[in-house]
Write an enzyme that holds these catalytic residues in place. Sequence first.
Site, PDB file in Angstrom:
ATOM      1  N   HIS A 180       0.791  -1.297  -0.032  1.00  0.00           N
ATOM      2  CA  HIS A 180      -0.125  -0.021   0.120  1.00  0.00           C
ATOM      3  C   HIS A 180       0.843   1.467   0.071  1.00  0.00           C
ATOM      4  O   HIS A 180       0.547   2.185  -0.547  1.00  0.00           O
ATOM      5  CB  HIS A 180      -0.806   0.067   1.394  1.00  0.00           C
ATOM      6  CG  HIS A 180      -2.034  -0.903   1.116  1.00  0.00           C
ATOM      7  ND1 HIS A 180      -3.140  -0.734   0.205  1.00  0.00           N
ATOM      8  CD2 HIS A 180      -2.449  -1.934   1.991  1.00  0.00           C
ATOM      9  CE1 HIS A 180      -3.879  -1.693   0.493  1.00  0.00           C
ATOM     10  NE2 HIS A 180      -3.539  -2.362   1.398  1.00  0.00           N
ATOM     11  N   HIS A 237      -7.109  -8.497  -0.129  1.00  0.00           N
ATOM     12  CA  HIS A 237      -6.062  -8.021  -0.545  1.00  0.00           C
ATOM     13  C   HIS A 237      -5.142  -8.228  -1.484  1.00  0.00           C
ATOM     14  O   HIS A 237      -4.702  -9.586  -1.742  1.00  0.00           O
ATOM     15  CB  HIS A 237      -5.103  -7.681   0.878  1.00  0.00           C
ATOM     16  CG  HIS A 237      -3.644  -7.133   0.904  1.00  0.00           C
ATOM     17  ND1 HIS A 237      -3.789  -5.720   1.303  1.00  0.00           N
ATOM     18  CD2 HIS A 237      -2.492  -7.653   0.381  1.00  0.00           C
ATOM     19  CE1 HIS A 237      -2.424  -5.616   1.243  1.00  0.00           C
ATOM     20  NE2 HIS A 237      -1.619  -6.556   0.526  1.00  0.00           N
ATOM     21  N   GLU A 258      -5.765 -12.189   3.785  1.00  0.00           N
ATOM     22  CA  GLU A 258      -6.850 -11.345   3.722  1.00  0.00           C
ATOM     23  C   GLU A 258      -7.250 -11.586   2.217  1.00  0.00           C
ATOM     24  O   GLU A 258      -6.667 -11.194   1.177  1.00  0.00           O
ATOM     25  CB  GLU A 258      -6.298  -9.930   3.875  1.00  0.00           C
ATOM     26  CG  GLU A 258      -5.731  -9.705   5.233  1.00  0.00           C
ATOM     27  CD  GLU A 258      -5.077  -8.442   5.230  1.00  0.00           C
ATOM     28  OE1 GLU A 258      -4.855  -7.833   6.568  1.00  0.00           O
ATOM     29  OE2 GLU A 258      -4.937  -7.720   4.334  1.00  0.00           O
ATOM     30  N   ASP A 282      -7.154  -2.982  -1.641  1.00  0.00           N
ATOM     31  CA  ASP A 282      -8.184  -3.926  -0.920  1.00  0.00           C
ATOM     32  C   ASP A 282      -9.473  -3.810  -1.669  1.00  0.00           C
ATOM     33  O   ASP A 282     -10.005  -2.481  -1.546  1.00  0.00           O
ATOM     34  CB  ASP A 282      -8.183  -3.193   0.808  1.00  0.00           C
ATOM     35  CG  ASP A 282      -6.926  -3.596   1.302  1.00  0.00           C
ATOM     36  OD1 ASP A 282      -5.935  -4.487   0.794  1.00  0.00           O
ATOM     37  OD2 ASP A 282      -6.744  -3.219   2.378  1.00  0.00           O
TER      38      ASP A 282
END
Length: 188
Positions: free
Chosen positions: A105, A172, A169, A112
């Site tokens: 990020h 992600h 996740e 996401d």
Amino acid sequence: MERKGNLIKLTDLSSDFIIDLKYATPHNFTGVQVYQSADCWLDEHTAQILIKAKEIFEKDGYQVKIWDAYRPIRAQKRFWEIMPNDDFIARPPDMTKIKKFRPTHMNGMCVDVTLTDKEGNEIEMPSPFDTMDERASLNYSGHSETGRRNGEYLKQVMESVGFQAYECEWWHFYDVSTDPAPFSDYEI
């Protein structure tokens, strides 16, 4: 088109996304607003392949909702202070020691996302966003059949255009189809 280093505003390229940056609101795991702006910034290449994925999802009747994109180093430090857990929060980088970058990020090369129906209603996925336990993994055995199937579909399409899923996740995705840009700390 406005730029910040390798970053561009996604809406300068496409207005067909639902932008719901959770950290631009207090409605996130921190309980406070971390980002000053709800503008969605991404690495330009990452934005281009996300648009390719969006086009595939649209053909199948879905829209893409973005929960997080570029994250300044200062925000990463704040997250780490709140939850120092390497499975869900990347340790903030020591910029004096970094020799090689990776997609994160902090260079706008991660996103996401989830899917919605055509009206913007989120479809069932494996777990809510920022579920910070084993339920966040697509491999968790307790997911509903629908949630698992939708999560697998999201992963398949995202990986088909150049992203790689993160196993802890389901929401992600890393842009692994281009060389990583340096991390940055632009105010957003």
